[in-house]
Scaffold this active site. Structure first.
Site, mmCIF file in Angstrom:
data_model
loop_
_atom_site.group_PDB
_atom_site.id
_atom_site.type_symbol
_atom_site.label_atom_id
_atom_site.label_comp_id
_atom_site.label_asym_id
_atom_site.label_seq_id
_atom_site.Cartn_x
_atom_site.Cartn_y
_atom_site.Cartn_z
ATOM 1 N N GLY A 248 -3.147 6.075 -29.185
ATOM 2 C CA GLY A 248 -2.930 4.700 -28.754
ATOM 3 C C GLY A 248 -4.104 3.878 -29.249
ATOM 4 N N GLY B 20 -7.324 2.844 -29.242
ATOM 5 C CA GLY B 20 -8.493 3.312 -28.516
ATOM 6 C C GLY B 20 -9.688 2.394 -28.597
ATOM 7 N N LYS C 37 -10.565 -4.378 -34.093
ATOM 8 C CA LYS C 37 -11.130 -3.037 -34.205
ATOM 9 C C LYS C 37 -12.587 -3.125 -33.753
ATOM 10 C CE LYS C 37 -11.351 0.893 -37.400
ATOM 11 N NZ LYS C 37 -10.986 1.372 -38.763
ATOM 12 N N GLY D 204 -15.383 2.931 -28.189
ATOM 13 C CA GLY D 204 -14.570 1.758 -28.475
ATOM 14 C C GLY D 204 -15.206 0.776 -29.433
ATOM 15 N N ARG E 149 -8.276 -8.425 -37.789
ATOM 16 C CA ARG E 149 -7.480 -8.371 -39.013
ATOM 17 C C ARG E 149 -6.106 -8.985 -38.781
ATOM 18 N NH1 ARG E 149 -7.610 -1.937 -38.790
ATOM 19 N NH2 ARG E 149 -6.154 -1.557 -37.085
ATOM 20 N N ARG F 209 3.837 0.970 -35.558
ATOM 21 C CA ARG F 209 3.553 2.121 -36.407
ATOM 22 C C ARG F 209 4.673 3.152 -36.296
ATOM 23 N NH1 ARG F 209 -2.739 2.353 -35.882
ATOM 24 N NH2 ARG F 209 -3.149 0.334 -34.913
ATOM 25 N N ASP G 178 0.182 7.533 -37.301
ATOM 26 C CA ASP G 178 -0.285 6.362 -36.554
ATOM 27 C C ASP G 178 -1.006 5.375 -37.457
ATOM 28 O OD1 ASP G 178 -2.180 8.658 -36.468
ATOM 29 O OD2 ASP G 178 -3.541 7.172 -35.637
ATOM 30 N N ASN G 179 -1.200 5.718 -38.746
ATOM 31 C CA ASN G 179 -1.848 4.819 -39.693
ATOM 32 C C ASN G 179 -0.866 4.230 -40.704
ATOM 33 O OD1 ASN G 179 -4.394 5.047 -38.589
ATOM 34 N ND2 ASN G 179 -5.010 6.722 -39.909
ATOM 35 N N ASP H 266 -6.254 -0.054 -41.849
ATOM 36 C CA ASP H 266 -7.124 0.933 -41.212
ATOM 37 C C ASP H 266 -7.899 1.733 -42.249
ATOM 38 O OD1 ASP H 266 -8.362 1.925 -39.025
ATOM 39 O OD2 ASP H 266 -6.804 3.365 -38.491
#
Length: 479
Positions: free
Chosen positions: A90, A92, A114, A127, A180, A187, A258-259, A268
């Site tokens: 998820g 993070g 991010k 984080g 971004r 995803r 997930d990317n 990413d």
């Protein structure tokens, strides 16, 4: 100053209902020092008129933008990481901050973060994002965009005054928070999460959201047909991006499910690299010891991930139609590689087998020699129109052997696509616009040692000039 008239907030994610995200609070940072602001893309979404104080308020303190999401949302997803399924993923260290419309083509766009603080999915992490990591994200996105790759855009980076400990950087190291702009934050792993929980209703809601806001052409008369049509369009987008990476010589490094997002947009940027020479076995991540995501394996990795997406959609459509949609990958990838290759080499496509002959001859030559890949494209931009320049350049020795004569014969009938570009100072120079790892480190060193950002600014200006020369200007056609 407030946003301009081009600012069109459109927070559609809330319409999905519960179960897709968690409301989170952004971290509070000791300082906010603006290090990067992309007013070209800010103009496309009406935020270029924000003054310094407003920019800091929204992109360092994360006060909501007018009429937008009232609170940040950490998105829920799962994912396969290097082939192994992980249900503990998820957002993070990031969240969805806002959604708005593109002034040029009316796309729904997301502003995400991010390094904005730990969330319920941080898995013990802090984080945060290192400043070096933020600089690397800027550089990757800028050069990919200049080379015609569909990529996220880094619109803001603030240094945040914390000291972070990392195993892959000299520590303590500096911190930052990044914002971004992306076409979508849905995803493959977003679908995987709800399939894992056998939540067919939420899978259907994701399909409906994706069709309504990203792929309206997928709408059919029934859910099964719509789902299959959506998958085909996602497959085609992902294939085009994989092809663009191939021609750009880009190695993402971590192509987990997930990317990869459903709109095909690259994002990413962790352990990325650009190829120094044409090497199918080249890897970007120091921890990818088996070459799982090596350069030459990227297309198959993307296709494998799309297969996992298709599996999540089985409750909504039949296996046969979903497999048929996956079948669009190979022809789409090969056609997109051919187009991107001829574009990067500056040749007009002929639309017949001769296009493949040129591409195959060039790649066979490049695979046989340790020639700087970017220099090859630079030296021979426009094909024979650049012969005198290439044969007088630094790499002329590579073009003397008889096997290169085969390459020149292959493209002899291809006309240059934009011969006027060869008069630009870029092609009058003696080096391509590259971004190999040594240069990335050289750009970071003055920042780390003496807080000197001038070399990075100069590099970004060079990249943007080259991108504009080749028709990639984000302000083009803006009202």
């Amino acid at each position: 100053m407030p946003p301009s008239a081009r600012y069109r907030p459109d927070p559609r994610f809330l319409g999905l209902g519960d179960g897709f995200a968690d409301v989170v609070a952004p971290a509070r940072f000791p300082v906010h020092v603006l290090r990067h602001r992309d007013d070209r893309w800010a103009a496309r979404i009406g935020l270029d008129t924000l003054g310094d104080a407003e920019w800091e308020r929204h992109f360092a303190r994360f006060e909501p933008l007018p009429g937008n999401l009232p609170e940040p949302l950490a998105l829920r997803y799962h994912g396969h990481q290097f082939g192994s399924y992980n249900p503990a993923l998820g957002d993070g260290r990031g969240f969805l901050f806002a959604q708005l419309r593109d002034a040029v083509d009316d796309r729904l766009l997301d502003l995400g973060t991010k390094g904005s603080g730990a969330t319920p999915y941080a898995r013990g992490g802090d984080g945060r994002l290192t400043l070096k990591g933020g600089v690397r994200e800027i550089l990757a996105a800028e050069l990919l965009a200049a080379r015609g790759v569909d990529t996220c855009k880094i619109v803001s980076v603030f240094e945040t005054g914390e000291r972070l400990w990392r195993g892959d950087e000299p520590s303590p190291t500096r911190s930052c928070v990044l914002v971004r702009l992306s076409h979508s934050n849905l995803r493959i792993g977003t679908f995987q999460r709800h399939a894992y929980h056998r939540d067919v209703a939420r899978l259907g809601a994701l399909v409906d959201y994706a069709v309504e806001h990203h792929f309206p052409a997928a709408r059919q008369g029934d859910l099964a047909g719509t789902t299959a049509a959506l998958l085909r369009l996602v497959v085609e987008r992902a294939a085009a991006t994989a092809a663009a990476w191939t021609v750009a010589g880009f190695v993402h490094g971590v192509l987990n499910t997930d990317n990869l997002n459903i709109t095909g947009e690259s994002f990413d940027y962790g352990p990325w690299r650009f190829l120094p020479t044409y090497d199918l076995g080249f890897t970007a991540a120091y921890f990818d010891e088996t070459g799982f995501y090596a350069f030459g394996r990227q297309p198959n990795a993307v296709l494998w991930n799309l297969g996992r997406l298709a599996e999540t959609l089985l409750p909504l459509a039949g296996r046969d139609v979903l497999e048929d949609s996956l079948g669009a990958f190979e022809p789409t990838f090969h056609a997109a590689v051919r187009r991107a290759f001829l574009d990067r080499l500056g040749l007009q496509p002929r639309g017949d087998a001769a296009d493949d002959v040129v591409m195959d001859a060039c790649y066979a030559f490049l695979a046989s020699r340790r020639l700087d890949l970017d220099r090859f494209y630079f030296d021979w931009y426009g094909g024979e129109a650049s012969a005198a320049r290439a044969l007088a350049g630094r790499a002329a020795v590579h073009y003397a052997p008889p096997e290169f004569a085969e390459v020149r014969r292959a493209w002899a009938e291809h006309l240059p696509a934009a011969p006027e570009r060869l008069a630009h100072p870029h092609y009058a120079g003696d080096a391509p616009c590259s971004l190999l790892i040594d240069e990335v480190e050289a750009l970071w060193a003055p920042i780390a040692e003496r807080d000197d950002w001038a070399p990075l600014a100069a590099k970004l200006a060079e990249i943007r000039e080259v991108g504009a020369l080749h028709g990639r200007d984000p302000l083009k056609d803006m009202p």
